[in-house]
Design a protein around this motif. Structure first.
Motif, PDB file in Angstrom:
ATOM      1  N   VAL A  71      38.021  47.635  36.122  1.00 64.74           N
ATOM      2  CA  VAL A  71      37.115  46.526  35.196  1.00 64.74           C
ATOM      3  C   VAL A  71      38.202  44.989  35.792  1.00 64.74           C
ATOM      4  O   VAL A  71      38.933  44.721  36.053  1.00 64.74           O
ATOM      5  CB  VAL A  71      37.963  47.319  33.989  1.00 64.74           C
ATOM      6  N   ASN A  72      37.003  44.470  36.115  1.00 66.44           N
ATOM      7  CA  ASN A  72      37.402  42.686  35.993  1.00 66.44           C
ATOM      8  C   ASN A  72      38.173  42.208  37.336  1.00 66.44           C
ATOM      9  O   ASN A  72      37.272  43.319  38.460  1.00 66.44           O
ATOM     10  CB  ASN A  72      37.737  42.099  34.368  1.00 66.44           C
ATOM     11  N   ASP A  73      39.195  42.120  36.765  1.00 66.81           N
ATOM     12  CA  ASP A  73      40.234  41.956  38.275  1.00 66.81           C
ATOM     13  C   ASP A  73      40.547  43.060  38.310  1.00 66.81           C
ATOM     14  O   ASP A  73      41.327  42.578  40.160  1.00 66.81           O
ATOM     15  CB  ASP A  73      41.908  41.024  38.012  1.00 66.81           C
ATOM     16  N   THR A  74      40.772  44.296  38.834  1.00 70.57           N
ATOM     17  CA  THR A  74      40.529  45.415  39.326  1.00 70.57           C
ATOM     18  C   THR A  74      40.258  45.715  40.686  1.00 70.57           C
ATOM     19  O   THR A  74      38.511  46.194  40.231  1.00 70.57           O
ATOM     20  CB  THR A  74      40.749  46.580  38.589  1.00 70.57           C
ATOM     21  N   LYS A 224      44.269  44.910  42.625  1.00 70.83           N
ATOM     22  CA  LYS A 224      44.355  43.841  41.560  1.00 70.83           C
ATOM     23  C   LYS A 224      44.125  42.940  42.496  1.00 70.83           C
ATOM     24  O   LYS A 224      44.609  42.553  43.981  1.00 70.83           O
ATOM     25  CB  LYS A 224      45.110  43.499  40.774  1.00 70.83           C
ATOM     26  N   THR A 225      43.541  41.432  42.177  1.00 66.35           N
ATOM     27  CA  THR A 225      42.780  40.310  43.056  1.00 66.35           C
ATOM     28  C   THR A 225      44.214  39.860  43.150  1.00 66.35           C
ATOM     29  O   THR A 225      44.627  39.217  41.692  1.00 66.35           O
ATOM     30  CB  THR A 225      42.172  39.674  42.790  1.00 66.35           C
ATOM     31  N   ARG A 226      45.040  38.952  43.994  1.00 66.12           N
ATOM     32  CA  ARG A 226      46.057  38.314  43.208  1.00 66.12           C
ATOM     33  C   ARG A 226      46.202  36.843  42.971  1.00 66.12           C
ATOM     34  O   ARG A 226      46.751  37.020  41.534  1.00 66.12           O
ATOM     35  CB  ARG A 226      46.688  37.877  45.055  1.00 66.12           C
ATOM     36  N   ASP A 227      44.427  36.205  42.457  1.00 61.02           N
ATOM     37  CA  ASP A 227      44.596  34.781  41.758  1.00 61.02           C
ATOM     38  C   ASP A 227      43.214  35.750  40.884  1.00 61.02           C
ATOM     39  O   ASP A 227      43.570  34.565  39.922  1.00 61.02           O
ATOM     40  CB  ASP A 227      43.572  34.594  42.793  1.00 61.02           C
ATOM     41  N   LYS A 228      44.005  37.081  40.285  1.00 59.27           N
ATOM     42  CA  LYS A 228      42.914  37.364  39.061  1.00 59.27           C
ATOM     43  C   LYS A 228      41.862  37.617  38.990  1.00 59.27           C
ATOM     44  O   LYS A 228      41.203  37.331  37.621  1.00 59.27           O
ATOM     45  CB  LYS A 228      43.739  37.145  37.705  1.00 59.27           C
ATOM     46  N   SER A 229      41.054  37.399  39.867  1.00 60.47           N
ATOM     47  CA  SER A 229      39.613  36.714  39.930  1.00 60.47           C
ATOM     48  C   SER A 229      38.977  38.329  39.214  1.00 60.47           C
ATOM     49  O   SER A 229      39.794  39.288  40.283  1.00 60.47           O
ATOM     50  CB  SER A 229      39.115  35.568  40.912  1.00 60.47           C
ATOM     51  N   ILE A 230      37.505  37.987  39.301  1.00 62.98           N
ATOM     52  CA  ILE A 230      36.960  39.533  39.520  1.00 62.98           C
ATOM     53  C   ILE A 230      35.521  39.567  40.023  1.00 62.98           C
ATOM     54  O   ILE A 230      35.844  38.769  41.072  1.00 62.98           O
ATOM     55  CB  ILE A 230      35.593  38.699  38.358  1.00 62.98           C
ATOM     56  N   ALA A 231      36.130  40.859  40.328  1.00 60.78           N
ATOM     57  CA  ALA A 231      35.676  41.690  41.679  1.00 60.78           C
ATOM     58  C   ALA A 231      34.994  43.110  41.754  1.00 60.78           C
ATOM     59  O   ALA A 231      34.165  43.084  40.230  1.00 60.78           O
ATOM     60  CB  ALA A 231      36.965  42.588  42.470  1.00 60.78           C
TER      61      ALA A 231
END
Length: 250
Positions: A71-74, A224-231
């Protein structure tokens, strides 16, 4: 070593892939706001068992569930949980690998929950487009693995998206992960095998709005994205046949 599949074996993978596509069509009408990721996993597991297939991820290297739900930044390998509730605006990737009569297929679909932002919708659309552009590249005469990677790069470059480098596609069919590795970016360090009849590969762009850099959580799975951006993540199993590249998971 790359294991080429004969016509009978490709037919077995095709049957497995069609069952997996049926599962996604089943899930399409059910996934939504207010469900937990555990609820989504249970829907998938029940379907797989009902159709006498095997959830390949369950127990793989200790993985605890039938699916990976991110979900989202995962980016990938999100572990389903009763406490993670889907909400309006979420972007959710569901990655499923199943085995049917000894043959393995692998696919990922990404779902927009409720009304997502324009930016999130664009990321989802571009990532899916990158997948199909990569499949088109694999369908060209004389294609190599770098042609797949370049197609993903060329699709995502205008948007400044990050292409995840630490994870990639792979061979599939007899097991979850086989040779070759199928990267989404071009590098001389990456394999560049010519695509040959009998090869079966999982092509899977993993794209973020921000950096390509990732972190793996302490559970050993969640990326997870390191910068918490959506993936975003899309994937199909593709066989190289005498008639060209064929998507098995539709």
């Amino acid at each position: 070593m790359i294991e080429l599949k004969n016509r009978e074996e490709i037919e077995g993978i095709r049957t497995s892939g069609h069952l997996l596509a049926d599962l996604f069509r089943h899930l399409d009408g059910m996934i939504g706001e207010g469900m937990s990721t555990y609820d989504v996993d249970k829907i998938c597991l029940d379907f797989i068992k009902k159709h006498h297939a095997i959830p390949s991820c369950l127990g793989y290297m200790g993985y605890p569930n039938a699916t990976c739900i991110s979900v989202n930044d995962t980016v990938i390998h999100g572990i389903p949980s009763k406490h993670e509730i889907l909400k309006d605006g979420d972007l959710v990737s569901v990655d499923i690998t199943l085995e049917y009569k000894g043959f393995v297929s692998d696919s990922t679909h990404t779902y927009e929950i409720g009304k997502v932002s324009r930016e999130v919708h664009q990321l989802n659309a571009v990532t899916e487009k990158a997948l199909y552009n990569a499949i088109d590249a694999a369908n060209r005469k004389g294609a190599r693995l770098h042609d797949i990677a370049k197609a993903v790069e060329d699709t995502c470059a205008p948007y400044g998206y990050g292409i995840i480098r630490d994870y990639c596609g792979h061979g599939v069919g007899f097991a979850i992960h086989e040779d070759p590795l199928v990267y989404n970016y071009v590098s001389l360090k990456n394999p560049n095998n010519k695509l040959r009849e009998g090869m079966v590969i999982a092509i899977e762009p993993m794209i973020s709005m921000g950096t390509w850099k990732i972190d793996v959580l302490d559970d050993g799975w969640t990326v997870k994205t390191r910068d918490k951006s959506i993936a975003c993540h899309w994937e199909h199993t593709v066989a190289i046949t005498e008639n060209g590249a064929e998507i098995m998971t539709v």
